[in-house]
Write an enzyme that holds these catalytic residues in place. Sequence first.
Site, mmCIF file in Angstrom:
data_model
loop_
_atom_site.group_PDB
_atom_site.id
_atom_site.type_symbol
_atom_site.label_atom_id
_atom_site.label_comp_id
_atom_site.label_asym_id
_atom_site.label_seq_id
_atom_site.Cartn_x
_atom_site.Cartn_y
_atom_site.Cartn_z
ATOM 1 N N HIS A 109 7.431 0.044 4.906
ATOM 2 C CA HIS A 109 6.366 0.221 3.872
ATOM 3 C C HIS A 109 6.296 -1.078 2.766
ATOM 4 O O HIS A 109 5.590 -0.542 1.921
ATOM 5 C CB HIS A 109 6.814 1.500 3.302
ATOM 6 C CG HIS A 109 6.370 2.758 4.090
ATOM 7 N ND1 HIS A 109 7.146 3.920 3.801
ATOM 8 C CD2 HIS A 109 5.757 2.933 5.313
ATOM 9 C CE1 HIS A 109 6.680 4.854 4.730
ATOM 10 N NE2 HIS A 109 5.857 4.215 5.676
ATOM 11 N N CYS A 117 -1.941 -11.558 -0.252
ATOM 12 C CA CYS A 117 -3.315 -11.961 -0.810
ATOM 13 C C CYS A 117 -4.469 -11.360 0.028
ATOM 14 O O CYS A 117 -4.310 -11.716 1.502
ATOM 15 C CB CYS A 117 -3.279 -13.489 -0.677
ATOM 16 S SG CYS A 117 -4.962 -14.094 -1.063
ATOM 17 N N THR A 176 15.913 11.064 3.149
ATOM 18 C CA THR A 176 14.364 11.030 3.166
ATOM 19 C C THR A 176 13.921 12.541 3.442
ATOM 20 O O THR A 176 14.555 13.459 4.153
ATOM 21 C CB THR A 176 13.770 10.196 4.340
ATOM 22 O OG1 THR A 176 12.277 10.331 4.215
ATOM 23 C CG2 THR A 176 14.221 10.457 5.708
#
Length: 228
Positions: A109, A117, A176
Amino acid sequence: MAATRSIVILTGAGISAESGIDTFRSAGGLWEQHRVEDVATPEGFARNPNLVLNFYDMRRAALAVVEPNPAHEALARLEREFAGELLLITQNVDDLHERGGSARVLHMHGELKSALCQSCETRSPWHGTMIERPPCPVCRAPTLRPDVVWFGEMPYQMGRIYQALETCDLFVSIGTSGAVYPAAGFVQEARAAGARTLELNLEPSEGSRMFHETRLGPASALVPAWVA
Ligand code: BV8
């Protein structure tokens, strides 16, 4: 782990909780302070870039005052000592695995300490703030965004991840909630390929029933005990 040849490990926010980094879904967690749609989607960024840049600038700044915990350090020890194949995949965008000593971390992630950019698509190491819309260090356009995967965006290195899940003989999920896909589906992929599956978590996750074994408790205790 004597007979184990290939391990895939998936970590989530719970492994960094004892280092002082907010998780997403526990009481007072990140998603209670902010709506996901506002700070973790491309639409939210287009609607209010400053809100999003400030959200990630704050989280990046927080890295300076936290330290890796024994769970991060135990995984780094495993990386050094385990003779077989080991792939550490993290959903986390913090740098605590690296600071805990892990050399090879797959950030599916993205990372707080990386800038992307939007003009030239270059990634560059990033330690500062983005709220002032600084120029891209490569093409100089003022179009930097956090190099993190938002909802609706494709996580990184999925081909490599699925290849590892198909060939591992042990899949371990640590810290998680199993709330977000595709990461939440990895246990099924590994199980379908014949791997043993182990969950180390503070409380049962949404996918607990998918695991052969679940051990409940804080990662800083469970992970060193498992690695030992
Ligand atoms: C995609 C990065 C497709 C940024 C994050 C319906 C069904 C299935 C899927 C979907 C659906 N609707 C929408 C989707 C897709 C969506 C999704 O899954 N939504 C969910 C909400 C249903 N997924 C996506 O959009 C993904 N992309 O699908 O792309 C695609 C295909 C083609 C082309 C383009 C696109 C992208 C998802 C990535 C989003 N980005 N983060 C940032 O960090 O800000 S998500 C964020 O939440 C984290 O990164 C993490 O991945 C995720 C889950 O968080 P956790 O890490 O699990 O943390 P959480 O707080 O939830 O839980 C902590 C756990 O730790 C708890 O269980 C707790 O008990 C435990 N714990 C606490 N303390 C401790 C502990 N354990 C041990 N010790 C402790 N001390």
